[in-house]
Scaffold this motif. Structure first.
Motif, PDB file in Angstrom:
ATOM      1  N   HIS A 102     -36.395  -5.164  42.390  1.00  0.00           N
ATOM      2  CA  HIS A 102     -36.466  -4.131  43.429  1.00  0.00           C
ATOM      3  C   HIS A 102     -37.886  -3.735  43.837  1.00  0.00           C
ATOM      4  CE1 HIS A 102     -32.188  -3.594  43.326  1.00  0.00           C
ATOM      5  NE2 HIS A 102     -32.213  -3.439  42.019  1.00  0.00           N
ATOM      6  N   GLN A 104     -41.253  -5.871  42.764  1.00  0.00           N
ATOM      7  CA  GLN A 104     -42.228  -6.941  42.922  1.00  0.00           C
ATOM      8  C   GLN A 104     -42.000  -7.813  44.169  1.00  0.00           C
ATOM      9  OE1 GLN A 104     -43.162  -9.277  39.401  1.00  0.00           O
ATOM     10  NE2 GLN A 104     -44.997 -10.111  40.347  1.00  0.00           N
ATOM     11  N   PRO A 105     -40.756  -8.194  44.496  1.00  0.00           N
ATOM     12  CA  PRO A 105     -40.602  -9.045  45.685  1.00  0.00           C
ATOM     13  C   PRO A 105     -41.168  -8.401  46.944  1.00  0.00           C
ATOM     14  CG  PRO A 105     -38.554  -8.972  44.447  1.00  0.00           C
ATOM     15  CD  PRO A 105     -39.463  -7.945  43.836  1.00  0.00           C
ATOM     16  N   TRP A 106     -41.046  -7.087  47.038  1.00  0.00           N
ATOM     17  CA  TRP A 106     -41.500  -6.401  48.266  1.00  0.00           C
ATOM     18  C   TRP A 106     -42.998  -6.172  48.232  1.00  0.00           C
ATOM     19  CZ3 TRP A 106     -37.576  -7.902  50.505  1.00  0.00           C
ATOM     20  CH2 TRP A 106     -36.308  -7.834  49.921  1.00  0.00           C
ATOM     21  N   VAL A 108     -45.091  -8.244  46.757  1.00  0.00           N
ATOM     22  CA  VAL A 108     -45.617  -9.584  47.036  1.00  0.00           C
ATOM     23  C   VAL A 108     -45.505  -9.890  48.531  1.00  0.00           C
ATOM     24  CG1 VAL A 108     -45.190 -12.056  46.645  1.00  0.00           C
ATOM     25  CG2 VAL A 108     -45.198 -10.469  44.708  1.00  0.00           C
ATOM     26  N   THR A 109     -44.382  -9.499  49.126  1.00  0.00           N
ATOM     27  CA  THR A 109     -44.179  -9.728  50.559  1.00  0.00           C
ATOM     28  C   THR A 109     -45.240  -8.996  51.381  1.00  0.00           C
ATOM     29  OG1 THR A 109     -41.805 -10.075  50.311  1.00  0.00           O
ATOM     30  CG2 THR A 109     -42.560  -9.326  52.474  1.00  0.00           C
ATOM     31  N   GLU A 113     -47.969 -10.708  53.777  1.00  0.00           N
ATOM     32  CA  GLU A 113     -47.956 -10.443  55.222  1.00  0.00           C
ATOM     33  C   GLU A 113     -49.241  -9.769  55.694  1.00  0.00           C
ATOM     34  OE1 GLU A 113     -45.621 -11.103  57.707  1.00  0.00           O
ATOM     35  OE2 GLU A 113     -44.630 -12.360  56.222  1.00  0.00           O
ATOM     36  N   ASP A 125     -45.450 -10.207  60.328  1.00  0.00           N
ATOM     37  CA  ASP A 125     -44.174  -9.974  61.005  1.00  0.00           C
ATOM     38  C   ASP A 125     -43.772  -8.517  60.767  1.00  0.00           C
ATOM     39  OD1 ASP A 125     -41.320  -9.669  61.348  1.00  0.00           O
ATOM     40  OD2 ASP A 125     -41.194 -11.854  61.469  1.00  0.00           O
ATOM     41  N   GLY A 127     -41.133  -6.818  61.373  1.00  0.00           N
ATOM     42  CA  GLY A 127     -39.795  -6.614  60.802  1.00  0.00           C
ATOM     43  C   GLY A 127     -39.800  -6.845  59.297  1.00  0.00           C
ATOM     44  N   VAL A 128     -40.489  -7.896  58.864  1.00  0.00           N
ATOM     45  CA  VAL A 128     -40.562  -8.213  57.433  1.00  0.00           C
ATOM     46  C   VAL A 128     -41.302  -7.099  56.687  1.00  0.00           C
ATOM     47  CG1 VAL A 128     -41.568  -9.834  55.758  1.00  0.00           C
ATOM     48  CG2 VAL A 128     -40.375 -10.717  57.782  1.00  0.00           C
ATOM     49  N   HIS A 131     -39.094  -3.952  56.543  1.00  0.00           N
ATOM     50  CA  HIS A 131     -38.009  -4.154  55.583  1.00  0.00           C
ATOM     51  C   HIS A 131     -38.515  -3.949  54.155  1.00  0.00           C
ATOM     52  CE1 HIS A 131     -35.297  -6.902  53.174  1.00  0.00           C
ATOM     53  NE2 HIS A 131     -34.434  -6.084  53.703  1.00  0.00           N
ATOM     54  N   ARG A 134     -39.212  -0.308  53.492  1.00  0.00           N
ATOM     55  CA  ARG A 134     -37.958   0.444  53.371  1.00  0.00           C
ATOM     56  C   ARG A 134     -37.355   0.282  51.969  1.00  0.00           C
ATOM     57  NH1 ARG A 134     -36.332  -1.323  58.316  1.00  0.00           N
ATOM     58  NH2 ARG A 134     -34.995  -2.900  57.380  1.00  0.00           N
ATOM     59  N   ARG A 138     -37.046   3.285  49.035  1.00  0.00           N
ATOM     60  CA  ARG A 138     -35.778   3.622  48.387  1.00  0.00           C
ATOM     61  C   ARG A 138     -35.902   3.629  46.863  1.00  0.00           C
ATOM     62  NH1 ARG A 138     -30.211   0.064  48.853  1.00  0.00           N
ATOM     63  NH2 ARG A 138     -29.007   1.308  47.373  1.00  0.00           N
ATOM     64  N   PHE A 139     -36.680   2.667  46.316  1.00  0.00           N
ATOM     65  CA  PHE A 139     -36.618   2.450  44.864  1.00  0.00           C
ATOM     66  C   PHE A 139     -37.796   3.017  44.069  1.00  0.00           C
ATOM     67  CE2 PHE A 139     -33.814  -1.020  46.529  1.00  0.00           C
ATOM     68  CZ  PHE A 139     -32.639  -0.409  46.121  1.00  0.00           C
TER      69      PHE A 139
END
Lengths: 201, 201
Positions: A102, A104-106, A108-109, A113, A125, A127-128, A131, A134, A138-139
């Motif tokens: 919940h 690390q992936p975001w 890293v993204t 980006e 991007d 949108g990316v 996202h 967001r 949340r987390f």
């Protein structure tokens, strides 16, 4: 034990901190995952992800930094850097999994980006980015609330603090504002005051 | 032990399969994470993520499905559904972490964008979808190659097969084409032939 390492990788930094806390000696071999050594058939045979870190321990080859961190802790059980009872272990892996899924992936993204894409001629991007922000909005509050009245993620300093702490130290670089999260900021300060907490570069 | 469960949640299905394999009895309490019960203060006090599953075991409350699955295995060590030695455990958590970090976030993103967003009046974001597909295109082949000549993710059927298997069973719903990945498809068929492998709905 040999660690295929890179000074700029926060995932490698987790393991250098764990080794320092455990007073374990690691032979560090620098690998650039983007070019050269990280792309050779020899390295990919050890780590098919082509990433760092990778640990080699007397024929046993391990990748994924959270699992390596726990494995290092198992080498020095007397230091109690990871719980050994089933409930303690489940609690630790709850937080490590939570972070892996919940957070690390975001992070890293966002780094990819907003920090690296333009250097390679791309455009972030929107949108990316939105996202990812967001998901984090949340987390991240879940950890902040958990840290209310707590010094560490578990009942004492552990692998969970190293993995989550190094991750959250990257928040600023990932453009994530931790200002609203006073418990997380205080916890990071506590971690950074540890003599063996290697600072990020 | 009580499991806060939802029949449509693949994360809950992992635990129903694990309990069946282990012949553990779970009291199932249905929770809808989107409305009602999943949003009450009482439930959020157990699971601040507001998600399912949540396990309650004699005062111990646990969430994050991979960690719960491993915890259930610890209740029946004689079934050897999870390794107990440090290297075996590290190998298992390597694959569980790999899945949590590199697969599940993108599968969940695709399902949200392509299956649920329009139902709530939104429009899928092409950039977000392409980003998720790109991540999966990079990492799914790592598991397919690993399964060459192997029956299971580890040396024998384990928690890793349950968590990754249920995850990869969702690939079609997430619009991810597994046709090029013969080893993954053969492994899923082996899992589905187990008498206690609950089929997805």
């Amino acid at each position: 034990m040999r660690l295929y390492d890179n000074g700029f990788s926060s995932n490698c930094r987790k393991l250098r901190i764990a080794a320092a806390e455990l007073e374990l000696s690691l032979e560090l071999v620098t690998v650039d995952p983007f070019t050269g050594a990280g792309r050779t058939a020899e390295y990919l045979a050890k780590n098919p992800m082509g990433k760092v870190p990778t640990l080699e321990d007397d024929g046993f080859v391990l990748w994924e930094s959270t699992s390596i961190c726990d494995y290092l802790a198992s080498k020095r059980p007397e230091r109690a850097l990871a719980p050994v009872d089933p409930r303690g272990r489940a609690d630790m892996w709850r937080w490590l999994s939570w972070y892996s899924m919940h957070i690390q992936p975001w992070m890293v993204t966002l780094v990819a980006e907003l920090r690296f894409k333009e250097r390679s001629g791309g455009t972030p991007d929107d949108g990316v980015v939105e996202h990812a922000l967001r998901e984090l909005a949340r987390f991240v509050p879940v950890l902040d609330a958990h840290l209310t009245g707590r010094e560490y993620v578990l009942d004492r300093f552990s692998v969970a603090d190293i993995c989550l702490g190094v991750g959250f130290e990257s928040a600023t670089f990932a453009t994530v504002d931790l200002a609203p999260f006073g418990n997380i900021r205080a916890w990071l300060t506590r971690l950074q005051q540890r003599p063996r907490w290697e600072r990020s570069r």
